[in-house]
Design a protein around this motif. Structure first.
Motif, mmCIF file in Angstrom:
data_model
loop_
_atom_site.group_PDB
_atom_site.id
_atom_site.type_symbol
_atom_site.label_atom_id
_atom_site.label_comp_id
_atom_site.label_asym_id
_atom_site.label_seq_id
_atom_site.Cartn_x
_atom_site.Cartn_y
_atom_site.Cartn_z
ATOM 1 N N VAL A 101 76.439 20.690 37.886
ATOM 2 C CA VAL A 101 75.289 21.544 37.623
ATOM 3 C C VAL A 101 75.370 22.071 36.186
ATOM 4 O O VAL A 101 76.347 22.719 35.816
ATOM 5 C CB VAL A 101 75.235 22.729 38.618
ATOM 6 C CG1 VAL A 101 73.970 23.554 38.384
ATOM 7 C CG2 VAL A 101 75.279 22.220 40.055
ATOM 8 N N ARG A 103 74.380 24.577 33.795
ATOM 9 C CA ARG A 103 73.800 25.927 33.712
ATOM 10 C C ARG A 103 73.812 26.474 32.287
ATOM 11 O O ARG A 103 73.391 27.610 32.043
ATOM 12 C CB ARG A 103 74.583 26.888 34.621
ATOM 13 C CG ARG A 103 74.553 26.497 36.105
ATOM 14 C CD ARG A 103 75.333 27.496 36.944
ATOM 15 N NE ARG A 103 75.310 27.180 38.355
ATOM 16 C CZ ARG A 103 76.192 26.388 38.963
ATOM 17 N NH1 ARG A 103 77.159 25.818 38.251
ATOM 18 N NH2 ARG A 103 76.104 26.159 40.261
ATOM 19 N N HIS A 195 73.560 12.972 45.764
ATOM 20 C CA HIS A 195 74.131 14.257 46.170
ATOM 21 C C HIS A 195 73.885 14.517 47.652
ATOM 22 O O HIS A 195 74.754 15.053 48.352
ATOM 23 C CB HIS A 195 73.554 15.381 45.314
ATOM 24 C CG HIS A 195 74.121 15.427 43.924
ATOM 25 N ND1 HIS A 195 75.385 15.878 43.657
ATOM 26 C CD2 HIS A 195 73.605 15.046 42.735
ATOM 27 C CE1 HIS A 195 75.623 15.798 42.355
ATOM 28 N NE2 HIS A 195 74.559 15.288 41.784
ATOM 29 N N HIS A 234 74.038 15.220 34.375
ATOM 30 C CA HIS A 234 74.234 16.639 34.098
ATOM 31 C C HIS A 234 72.964 17.264 33.516
ATOM 32 O O HIS A 234 72.972 17.890 32.452
ATOM 33 C CB HIS A 234 75.423 16.822 33.136
ATOM 34 C CG HIS A 234 76.168 18.101 33.342
ATOM 35 N ND1 HIS A 234 76.436 18.984 32.318
ATOM 36 C CD2 HIS A 234 76.697 18.664 34.453
ATOM 37 C CE1 HIS A 234 77.107 20.023 32.790
ATOM 38 N NE2 HIS A 234 77.269 19.845 34.080
ATOM 39 N N ALA A 237 69.823 22.710 35.008
ATOM 40 C CA ALA A 237 69.388 23.251 36.294
ATOM 41 C C ALA A 237 67.986 23.850 36.204
ATOM 42 O O ALA A 237 67.195 23.752 37.142
ATOM 43 C CB ALA A 237 70.387 24.303 36.772
ATOM 44 N N GLU A 238 67.669 24.449 35.049
ATOM 45 C CA GLU A 238 66.361 25.122 34.916
ATOM 46 C C GLU A 238 65.189 24.145 34.924
ATOM 47 O O GLU A 238 64.037 24.559 35.122
ATOM 48 C CB GLU A 238 66.338 25.950 33.629
ATOM 49 C CG GLU A 238 66.432 25.118 32.351
ATOM 50 C CD GLU A 238 66.822 25.957 31.147
ATOM 51 O OE1 GLU A 238 65.931 26.225 30.321
ATOM 52 O OE2 GLU A 238 68.000 26.347 31.036
ATOM 53 N N ASP A 243 66.004 23.923 44.894
ATOM 54 C CA ASP A 243 66.895 23.450 45.964
ATOM 55 C C ASP A 243 67.639 22.178 45.558
ATOM 56 O O ASP A 243 67.989 21.362 46.395
ATOM 57 C CB ASP A 243 66.093 23.204 47.254
ATOM 58 C CG ASP A 243 65.006 22.147 47.069
ATOM 59 O OD1 ASP A 243 64.719 21.777 45.898
ATOM 60 O OD2 ASP A 243 64.444 21.684 48.076
ATOM 61 N N TRP A 244 67.883 22.028 44.267
ATOM 62 C CA TRP A 244 68.578 20.844 43.744
ATOM 63 C C TRP A 244 69.897 20.639 44.505
ATOM 64 O O TRP A 244 70.749 21.532 44.525
ATOM 65 C CB TRP A 244 68.840 21.018 42.256
ATOM 66 C CG TRP A 244 69.446 19.829 41.561
ATOM 67 C CD1 TRP A 244 70.632 19.784 40.899
ATOM 68 C CD2 TRP A 244 68.872 18.520 41.454
ATOM 69 N NE1 TRP A 244 70.848 18.538 40.375
ATOM 70 C CE2 TRP A 244 69.788 17.727 40.712
ATOM 71 C CE3 TRP A 244 67.693 17.935 41.916
ATOM 72 C CZ2 TRP A 244 69.556 16.391 40.420
ATOM 73 C CZ3 TRP A 244 67.464 16.594 41.622
ATOM 74 C CH2 TRP A 244 68.382 15.840 40.884
ATOM 75 N N ILE A 247 73.773 21.593 43.615
ATOM 76 C CA ILE A 247 74.329 22.947 43.702
ATOM 77 C C ILE A 247 75.155 23.090 44.978
ATOM 78 O O ILE A 247 76.309 23.532 44.951
ATOM 79 C CB ILE A 247 73.192 23.987 43.641
ATOM 80 C CG1 ILE A 247 72.465 23.882 42.292
ATOM 81 C CG2 ILE A 247 73.742 25.392 43.865
ATOM 82 C CD1 ILE A 247 71.172 24.670 42.229
ATOM 83 N N GLN A 248 74.569 22.685 46.104
ATOM 84 C CA GLN A 248 75.284 22.745 47.372
ATOM 85 C C GLN A 248 76.427 21.741 47.417
ATOM 86 O O GLN A 248 77.498 22.019 47.981
ATOM 87 C CB GLN A 248 74.318 22.500 48.544
ATOM 88 C CG GLN A 248 74.971 22.528 49.924
ATOM 89 C CD GLN A 248 75.603 23.875 50.253
ATOM 90 O OE1 GLN A 248 75.198 24.897 49.693
ATOM 91 N NE2 GLN A 248 76.577 23.896 51.152
ATOM 92 N N GLU A 250 78.298 20.683 44.925
ATOM 93 C CA GLU A 250 79.423 21.213 44.141
ATOM 94 C C GLU A 250 80.158 22.300 44.927
ATOM 95 O O GLU A 250 81.389 22.345 44.951
ATOM 96 C CB GLU A 250 78.913 21.759 42.816
ATOM 97 C CG GLU A 250 80.015 22.221 41.886
ATOM 98 C CD GLU A 250 79.485 22.488 40.489
ATOM 99 O OE1 GLU A 250 79.733 21.652 39.601
ATOM 100 O OE2 GLU A 250 78.827 23.520 40.292
ATOM 101 N N ARG A 251 79.396 23.181 45.583
ATOM 102 C CA ARG A 251 80.000 24.244 46.390
ATOM 103 C C ARG A 251 80.829 23.647 47.525
ATOM 104 O O ARG A 251 81.935 24.105 47.825
ATOM 105 C CB ARG A 251 78.886 25.137 46.938
ATOM 106 C CG ARG A 251 79.363 26.458 47.525
ATOM 107 C CD ARG A 251 78.179 27.305 47.982
ATOM 108 N NE ARG A 251 77.294 27.618 46.873
ATOM 109 C CZ ARG A 251 75.972 27.413 46.892
ATOM 110 N NH1 ARG A 251 75.393 26.892 47.942
ATOM 111 N NH2 ARG A 251 75.240 27.743 45.851
#
Length: 277
Positions: A101, A103, A195, A234, A237-238, A243-244, A247-248, A250-251
């Motif tokens: 992500v 950022r 992803h 890469h 994000a903006e 709901d990309w 993000i989830q 990577e978490r």
């Protein structure tokens, strides 16, 4: 490559070399050790990789100046070459620092334009492949872009392009919107699908129930994630949907990597035979 969902006990395994890079990055990088080939075979047996495949992978990587052999009696140990350290460090940065992500985008784009004659078609193909590998997307014929300031010196090295290539740093200006550039130059849906495939595999109550233990899960998790972030351009994000799925994803990776770390390290310590180098 994915391994099937929670109910799939017979999921396919990534290529042995991809797994080997994960193994070396976790258990050999920066440890000043070489590892006995027999104990590597024992670890990879947990992943369904045959002794023959492990031996041929180690031999091939030694031939490519990634591994160096050390002998102790009748045992052969494999350690890292400086080239391997460089490759593994790049992987570590992508996994733990760059991530999936973006950022921190500053609004700039690196633009690479080129016009290479047909007589050098193979060079043109090599350049395109390198640009994709480094996160560039094709905006229009002969013009490639990547978010942020990218040092493309390494990308262009050894291709001898001279005046055939131009590199610029630029910003989108009216009537061009940055989000439009993303849509034109990158297959956003395909990136998202990769992803989502990772999430369908790993973001479940019991990932890979068919794997024998957390050492196997750790190596498969890191291999899947590294392959994913290596393919990810890469994007900022903006400029992507809120709901990309990266993000989830990577978490999920970070949570599971932490969960597997200690039990996997204990299992590896019981199996691995190392030699100080």
């Amino acid at each position: 490559m994915t391994h099937g969902g929670e109910d799939d006990q017979t999921a396919p395994t990534p290529r042995p070399q991809s797994l080997m890079f994960s193994f070396l990055g976790i258990y050999v990088l920066h440890r000043d050790v070489a590892v006995y080939s027999g104990s590597v075979i024992d670890v990879f047996a947990r992943l369904g990789v045959s002794e023959e495949a492990v031996r041929s992978t180690l031999a091939r990587m030694a031939k490519r100046n990634l591994l160096t052999r050390h002998r102790d009696g009748r045992k052969v140990y494999f350690g890292l070459t400086p080239h391997a350290v460089e490759v593994l460090e790049d992987g570590r940065r992508r996994v733990w620092e760059t991530g999936a992500v973006n950022r921190d985008w500053d609004g700039t784009w690196t633009v690479v334009g080129f016009s290479i004659p047909d007589s050098r078609r193979s060079t043109r193909h090599d350049l395109r492949s390198r640009l994709v590998w480094h996160g560039f997307g094709l905006l229009q014929s002969g013009v490639w872009i990547a978010p942020g300031a990218k040092d493309v010196t390494g990308v262009l090295a050894s291709l001898d392009l001279g005046d055939h290539v131009t590199v610029l740093t630029a910003r989108a200006s009216t009537p061009t919107e940055a989000a439009d550039l993303v849509g034109k130059a990158f297959d956003v849906e395909q990136i998202a699908a990769r992803h989502r495939a990772f999430l369908s595999q790993w973001d479940v109550p019991r990932p890979l129930p068919g794997a024998p233990d957390d050492l196997a899960r750790q190596l498969l998790l890191h291999t899947d994630w590294l392959q994913l972030v290596r393919q990810d351009p890469h994007l900022p994000a903006e400029l992507l949907p809120v709901d990309w799925p990266a993000i989830q994803a990577e978490r999920t990776f970070q949570t599971l990597a932490q969960r597997y770390e200690l039990p996997a390290a204990a299992l590896a310590a019981a199996v691995l035979d190392t030699l100080a180098v």
